[in-house]
Design a protein around this motif. Structure first.
Motif, PDB file in Angstrom:
ATOM      1  N   VAL A 261       2.262  15.261  -2.144  1.00 49.10           N
ATOM      2  CA  VAL A 261       2.784  14.470  -1.023  1.00 49.10           C
ATOM      3  C   VAL A 261       1.944  14.744   0.223  1.00 49.10           C
ATOM      4  O   VAL A 261       1.543  13.818   0.936  1.00 49.10           O
ATOM      5  N   GLU A 262       1.635  16.003   0.459  1.00 49.16           N
ATOM      6  CA  GLU A 262       0.803  16.365   1.610  1.00 49.16           C
ATOM      7  C   GLU A 262      -0.573  15.717   1.527  1.00 49.16           C
ATOM      8  O   GLU A 262      -1.082  15.187   2.518  1.00 49.16           O
ATOM      9  N   ARG A 263      -1.157  15.735   0.335  1.00 54.59           N
ATOM     10  CA  ARG A 263      -2.487  15.134   0.152  1.00 54.59           C
ATOM     11  C   ARG A 263      -2.452  13.631   0.410  1.00 54.59           C
ATOM     12  O   ARG A 263      -3.328  13.081   1.095  1.00 54.59           O
TER      13      ARG A 263
ATOM     14  N   ASN B 225       0.821  -1.210   0.000  1.00 49.73           N
ATOM     15  CA  ASN B 225       0.000   0.000   0.000  1.00 49.73           C
ATOM     16  C   ASN B 225       0.859   1.267   0.000  1.00 49.73           C
ATOM     17  O   ASN B 225       0.442   2.316  -0.495  1.00 49.73           O
ATOM     18  N   LEU B 226       2.093   1.171   0.518  1.00 50.01           N
ATOM     19  CA  LEU B 226       2.994   2.323   0.462  1.00 50.01           C
ATOM     20  C   LEU B 226       3.403   2.608  -0.983  1.00 50.01           C
ATOM     21  O   LEU B 226       3.467   3.766  -1.407  1.00 50.01           O
ATOM     22  N   PHE B 227       3.644   1.552  -1.742  1.00 50.48           N
ATOM     23  CA  PHE B 227       4.028   1.726  -3.140  1.00 50.48           C
ATOM     24  C   PHE B 227       2.850   2.185  -3.990  1.00 50.48           C
ATOM     25  O   PHE B 227       3.027   2.910  -4.969  1.00 50.48           O
ATOM     26  N   ILE B 228       1.665   1.770  -3.624  1.00 50.13           N
ATOM     27  CA  ILE B 228       0.467   2.280  -4.307  1.00 50.13           C
ATOM     28  C   ILE B 228       0.353   3.786  -4.070  1.00 50.13           C
ATOM     29  O   ILE B 228       0.036   4.550  -4.980  1.00 50.13           O
ATOM     30  N   GLY B 229       0.657   4.212  -2.840  1.00 47.93           N
ATOM     31  CA  GLY B 229       0.669   5.636  -2.530  1.00 47.93           C
ATOM     32  C   GLY B 229       1.725   6.391  -3.325  1.00 47.93           C
ATOM     33  O   GLY B 229       1.477   7.487  -3.840  1.00 47.93           O
TER      34      GLY B 229
ATOM     35  N   LYS C 125       0.040  18.251 -11.126  1.00 48.99           N
ATOM     36  CA  LYS C 125      -0.019  18.663  -9.724  1.00 48.99           C
ATOM     37  C   LYS C 125       1.381  18.996  -9.202  1.00 48.99           C
ATOM     38  O   LYS C 125       2.390  18.513  -9.721  1.00 48.99           O
ATOM     39  N   TYR C 126       1.431  19.821  -8.151  1.00 48.49           N
ATOM     40  CA  TYR C 126       2.710  20.182  -7.538  1.00 48.49           C
ATOM     41  C   TYR C 126       3.129  19.131  -6.519  1.00 48.49           C
ATOM     42  O   TYR C 126       2.306  18.632  -5.747  1.00 48.49           O
ATOM     43  N   ALA C 127       4.431  18.830  -6.499  1.00 51.80           N
ATOM     44  CA  ALA C 127       4.931  17.732  -5.673  1.00 51.80           C
ATOM     45  C   ALA C 127       4.613  17.924  -4.195  1.00 51.80           C
ATOM     46  O   ALA C 127       4.152  16.993  -3.527  1.00 51.80           O
ATOM     47  N   ASP C 128       4.865  19.139  -3.676  1.00 46.14           N
ATOM     48  CA  ASP C 128       4.652  19.332  -2.242  1.00 46.14           C
ATOM     49  C   ASP C 128       3.193  19.136  -1.855  1.00 46.14           C
ATOM     50  O   ASP C 128       2.877  18.515  -0.834  1.00 46.14           O
ATOM     51  N   LYS C 129       2.284  19.643  -2.693  1.00 43.68           N
ATOM     52  CA  LYS C 129       0.856  19.514  -2.404  1.00 43.68           C
ATOM     53  C   LYS C 129       0.389  18.065  -2.528  1.00 43.68           C
ATOM     54  O   LYS C 129      -0.449  17.599  -1.747  1.00 43.68           O
TER      55      LYS C 129
END
Length: 401
Positions: A31-33, A8-12, A25-29
């Motif tokens: 990852v936060e999402r 599930n981590l790799f799916i994320g 999409k922006y990377a920081d946003k």
């Protein structure tokens, strides 16, 4: 980092990368999402996901070289697997998605493709060539420096506390920091942590602001009681710094073309106990109406971001040459038009988060050639390779008549 064998981590990870590379999409946003939507993950899981996503965004072209084909929505799992296969000490889980990963072939292709420095440092060809053309031999050093993940630096809000006291308060929360002696109000986190959850942040004791960025507001030589205009204020990081340097005395007019950014600025100002800032939306005649009205002017101009790629690695793959050409035109227009805001005898700073001379020294030279009633007092470029922080340019200019 050793692989955490949870699918599930790799799916994320693959889902986040898909949104960054193929949904704009922006990377920081993103990852936060991803982390917010999976609250069951522990600290180790979350760190693994964030670090892996940022590594893969940063090193995209190097991984593609080892894959021998470009990344696509269909090859996301191969892309992730290839990244880990480049480390001989990593062992991929025995999952179907990684079944076609051949470690020897990957290392062989990597050895060949990395002979191209643009591939080895993971930059698109056009960007690498622009850097070489403008910075010469210096570019490779800067390109390498901007592949090192950015540290987290705090700017102490001197309206509410001081550096020694904040460091003490954070230490009580097991958050260790080090003093950056060359930067007046800066503390650097020794380890990454969610600093935004602390009472100290909620109470406005600090803002997160790169050390390079913290050099710009002092460069403007503001004093309490002055009328200061921050012409491209955005969400207000440098506005808040100016307010603290002015000890909340005088007036700062923070302007931007985006109303939502000014709303965010107001929210941040309230948290910081900043009381001398007025926001103003830039409209058709805003600049003309403000002519000859300011003691100081900050033009933190829109730019390519060629100095902050370590912090925004996805910009490598979002920028293009036409954008760079357009932004240079915008910079010249803003500098020429907005300079009229300062009074005779007043000072302005033209600043960018780029290290390209075409956005910096060359813009200032053209402006001065066309405006003889201004003179350059001093300018400075902060390079990532020299200070370990983001790259910035700033020029201090006086209106003499």
């Amino acid at each position: 980092m050793k692989i955490l064998p949870y699918k599930n981590l790799f799916i994320g990870i693959t889902g986040t990368l898909n949104n960054i590379f193929f949904e704009g999409k922006y990377a920081d946003k993103e990852v936060e999402r991803t982390l917010k939507s999976n609250k069951q993950w522990g600290a180790k899981d979350r760190a693994f996901i964030a670090e892996t996503v940022y590594d893969l965004v940063r090193w995209k072209r190097l991984v593609e070289g080892a894959m021998a084909r470009p990344l696509s929505p269909d090859t996301l799992w191969e892309f992730v697997g290839t990244w880990f296969a480049l480390d001989p000490e990593e062992k991929l889980p025995m999952w179907e998605e990684f079944a076609r990963i051949n470690h020897k072939e990957i290392l062989k292709r990597h050895h060949q493709s990395a002979k191209n420095p643009a591939v080895a440092e993971s930059y698109p060809d056009w960007m690498f060539e622009v850097g070489k053309a403008e910075l010469g031999d210096r570019w490779l050093e800067e390109a390498q420096a901007m592949n090192i993940p950015a540290p987290t630096v705090l700017r102490v809000n001197s309206l509410k506390t001081d550096r020694k006291e904040l460091q003490k308060l954070l230490k009580q929360r097991q958050i260790k920091t080090k003093v950056l002696s060359k930067y007046q109000d800066a503390l650097e986190l020794e380890e990454k942590t969610n600093i935004f959850r602390t009472d100290e942040f909620q109470n406005g004791f600090f803002e997160v602001q790169d050390a390079g960025s913290q050099m710009i507001a002092p460069f403007l030589r503001v004093e309490p009681g002055m009328r200061v205009v921050d012409a491209c204020a955005g969400a207000g990081g440098k506005t808040l710094h100016l307010a603290s340097l002015m000890n909340n005395k005088g007036q700062i007019i923070a302007m931007d073309i985006h109303e939502w950014k000014l709303k965010e600025l107001k929210r941040r100002a309230s948290r910081n106990d900043v009381q001398n800032v007025q926001t103003r939306l830039i409209e058709a005649k805003t600049i003309k109406k403000m002519a000859n009205s300011a003691d100081r002017l900050l033009i933190d101009a829109p730019c390519s971001g060629f100095g902050v790629l370590r912090r925004n690695p996805d910009a490598k793959w979002k920028l293009d040459q036409p954008f760079l050409d357009r932004i240079r035109e915008t910079q010249a227009m803003i500098l020429n038009d907005y300079a009229k805001i300062i009074k005779v005898g007043g000072l302005m700073v033209y600043a960018t988060c780029s290290i390209l001379p075409s956005e910096n020294q060359e813009q200032v030279e053209k402006f001065l050639a066309n405006n003889e009633n201004y003179k350059l007092i001093n300018d400075k470029t902060y390079y990532p390779s020299e200070n370990g922080y983001d790259g910035f340019y700033m020029a201090l200019i006086e209106r003499v008549s």
